[in-house]
Design a protein around this motif. Structure first.
Motif, PDB file in Angstrom:
ATOM      1  N   ALA A 124     -73.991 -12.835 -34.169  1.00  0.00           N
ATOM      2  CA  ALA A 124     -73.078 -13.980 -34.015  1.00  0.00           C
ATOM      3  C   ALA A 124     -72.016 -13.689 -32.954  1.00  0.00           C
ATOM      4  CB  ALA A 124     -72.418 -14.294 -35.349  1.00  0.00           C
ATOM      5  N   LEU A 125     -71.599 -12.416 -32.870  1.00  0.00           N
ATOM      6  CA  LEU A 125     -70.557 -12.055 -31.901  1.00  0.00           C
ATOM      7  C   LEU A 125     -71.072 -12.073 -30.465  1.00  0.00           C
ATOM      8  CD1 LEU A 125     -68.803  -9.141 -33.809  1.00  0.00           C
ATOM      9  CD2 LEU A 125     -67.714 -11.245 -33.070  1.00  0.00           C
ATOM     10  N   ILE A 155     -67.286  -3.256 -37.062  1.00  0.00           N
ATOM     11  CA  ILE A 155     -68.596  -3.386 -37.718  1.00  0.00           C
ATOM     12  C   ILE A 155     -69.466  -2.159 -37.419  1.00  0.00           C
ATOM     13  CG2 ILE A 155     -70.758  -4.701 -37.754  1.00  0.00           C
ATOM     14  CD1 ILE A 155     -69.036  -7.198 -37.165  1.00  0.00           C
ATOM     15  N   LEU A 215     -73.296 -16.771 -38.077  1.00  0.00           N
ATOM     16  CA  LEU A 215     -73.459 -15.685 -39.057  1.00  0.00           C
ATOM     17  C   LEU A 215     -74.390 -16.121 -40.188  1.00  0.00           C
ATOM     18  CD1 LEU A 215     -72.348 -12.849 -39.999  1.00  0.00           C
ATOM     19  CD2 LEU A 215     -70.674 -14.102 -41.297  1.00  0.00           C
ATOM     20  N   LEU A 235     -76.337  -8.474 -43.148  1.00  0.00           N
ATOM     21  CA  LEU A 235     -75.037  -9.088 -42.846  1.00  0.00           C
ATOM     22  C   LEU A 235     -74.448  -8.484 -41.564  1.00  0.00           C
ATOM     23  CD1 LEU A 235     -73.143 -11.179 -44.208  1.00  0.00           C
ATOM     24  CD2 LEU A 235     -71.881  -9.250 -45.130  1.00  0.00           C
ATOM     25  N   CYS A 236     -74.541  -7.164 -41.434  1.00  0.00           N
ATOM     26  CA  CYS A 236     -74.005  -6.493 -40.234  1.00  0.00           C
ATOM     27  C   CYS A 236     -74.758  -6.945 -38.988  1.00  0.00           C
ATOM     28  CB  CYS A 236     -74.108  -4.976 -40.382  1.00  0.00           C
ATOM     29  SG  CYS A 236     -72.992  -4.283 -41.591  1.00  0.00           S
ATOM     30  N   ARG A 280     -63.287 -10.113 -30.219  1.00  0.00           N
ATOM     31  CA  ARG A 280     -64.718  -9.804 -30.290  1.00  0.00           C
ATOM     32  C   ARG A 280     -64.948  -8.292 -30.183  1.00  0.00           C
ATOM     33  NH1 ARG A 280     -68.878 -13.168 -26.569  1.00  0.00           N
ATOM     34  NH2 ARG A 280     -67.435 -14.833 -27.093  1.00  0.00           N
ATOM     35  N   ALA A 327     -73.781 -10.429 -38.143  1.00  0.00           N
ATOM     36  CA  ALA A 327     -72.419 -10.491 -37.583  1.00  0.00           C
ATOM     37  C   ALA A 327     -72.421 -10.096 -36.113  1.00  0.00           C
ATOM     38  CB  ALA A 327     -71.496  -9.573 -38.380  1.00  0.00           C
ATOM     39  N   PHE A 331     -68.580 -19.066 -35.102  1.00  0.00           N
ATOM     40  CA  PHE A 331     -68.988 -17.737 -35.571  1.00  0.00           C
ATOM     41  C   PHE A 331     -69.589 -17.791 -36.976  1.00  0.00           C
ATOM     42  CE2 PHE A 331     -67.937 -13.887 -37.966  1.00  0.00           C
ATOM     43  CZ  PHE A 331     -68.646 -12.961 -37.240  1.00  0.00           C
ATOM     44  N   ALA A 359     -63.847  -6.636 -33.412  1.00  0.00           N
ATOM     45  CA  ALA A 359     -64.817  -6.919 -34.481  1.00  0.00           C
ATOM     46  C   ALA A 359     -66.065  -6.055 -34.308  1.00  0.00           C
ATOM     47  CB  ALA A 359     -65.185  -8.400 -34.470  1.00  0.00           C
TER      48      ALA A 359
END
Lengths: 65, 177
Positions: A23-24, B33, A37, A16-17, B26, A20, A33, B29
């Motif tokens: 996706a960023l 993360i 993801l 997931l990380c 962004r 993410a 996004f 985030a």
């Protein structure tokens, strides 16, 4: 010894990380996004499952089992 | 500030390059993360009995270089013989390069966090009785945070170099809409 649930949760969290961050930085518009993801996460988990399946099947295919 | 300078701010704080470029959400985030991943990793592999932990994995870190050098000499001859050039190169990268990969802020925060008493409150195990598999998972998370920050730094560089082109494309899109 750790539980299978903990190992699986760690794997999913790592996927997931990574998805993410992918996706960023993928250059998509912010509105996409969620889609990026999901695609990244699905490809990673799916790929791991396929690889695990292939590795398990290798001895069966080549008669090593 | 030139593109290289902007992107290299990511070596100080993850996501800072994006924030400087005006991509605040962004950048925030990415910071959240990557910091959460690194702290989760060092939480699973904290310092135990002043010898182990993620930061002591290669016998020394940038905060304990002298003490680490002493520890390295205390290794057995067999241990020294088994260390090949790839191990030596990786140890060098890990000790001197990794703090920049993961971001100096995160590295410092992780170091302070793993030595604090808060780790015991979060960890489901005793500090000295963490299973090896859990430590390995922690190492994977911490290393992954560094590698993903490298990608974020490269993305910031790419955005900084092509900023004018991207702005022109966005304005022409808005004009046509």
């Amino acid at each position: 010894m750790i539980s299978a649930g903990f190992a699986l949760a760690s794997l999913l969290l790592a996927c997931l990380c990574i998805a993410a961050v992918y996706a960023l930085i993928s250059g998509q518009r912010p509105g996409r996004f969620g889609r990026e993801l999901l695609v990244g996460f699905g490809l990673m988990v799916g790929g791991i499952l396929v690889l695990a399946g292939v590795i398990e099947l290798l001895p069966v295919i080549f008669g090593g089992a | 500030m030139n593109p290289l300078g902007i992107s290299l701010t990511g070596c100080l704080v993850p996501g800072l390059g994006h924030m400087i470029l005006g991509l605040r959400k962004r950048g925030v985030a990415l910071f959240l993360i990557l910091t959460a991943m690194f702290l989760f990793g060092v939480t699973l592999h904290p310092d135990a009995d002043n010898g182990g932990g993620f930061f002591g994995k290669y016998k020394k870190n940038i905060f304990k270089s002298y003490q680490g050098r002493e520890a390295a000499f205390q290794q057995t001859d067999r241990g020294r013989d088994m260390e090949g050039p790839i191990d030596k190169a990786w140890r060098f990268v890990f000790i001197y390069g990794y703090p920049f990969f993961v971001g100096i802020f995160d590295y410092l925060a992780g170091y302070l966090w793993q030595g604090s008493e808060f780790v015991e409150a979060v960890l489901p195990y005793e500090r000295s009785e963490i299973p090896v598999a859990a430590k390995d998972i922690g190492d994977c998370f911490a290393l992954l945070a560094g590698l993903l920050n490298l990608l974020a730094i490269m993305d910031a560089y790419d955005l900084a170099v092509n900023r004018r082109t991207l702005e022109e494309a966005a304005s022409s899109l808005e004009a046509s809409a």
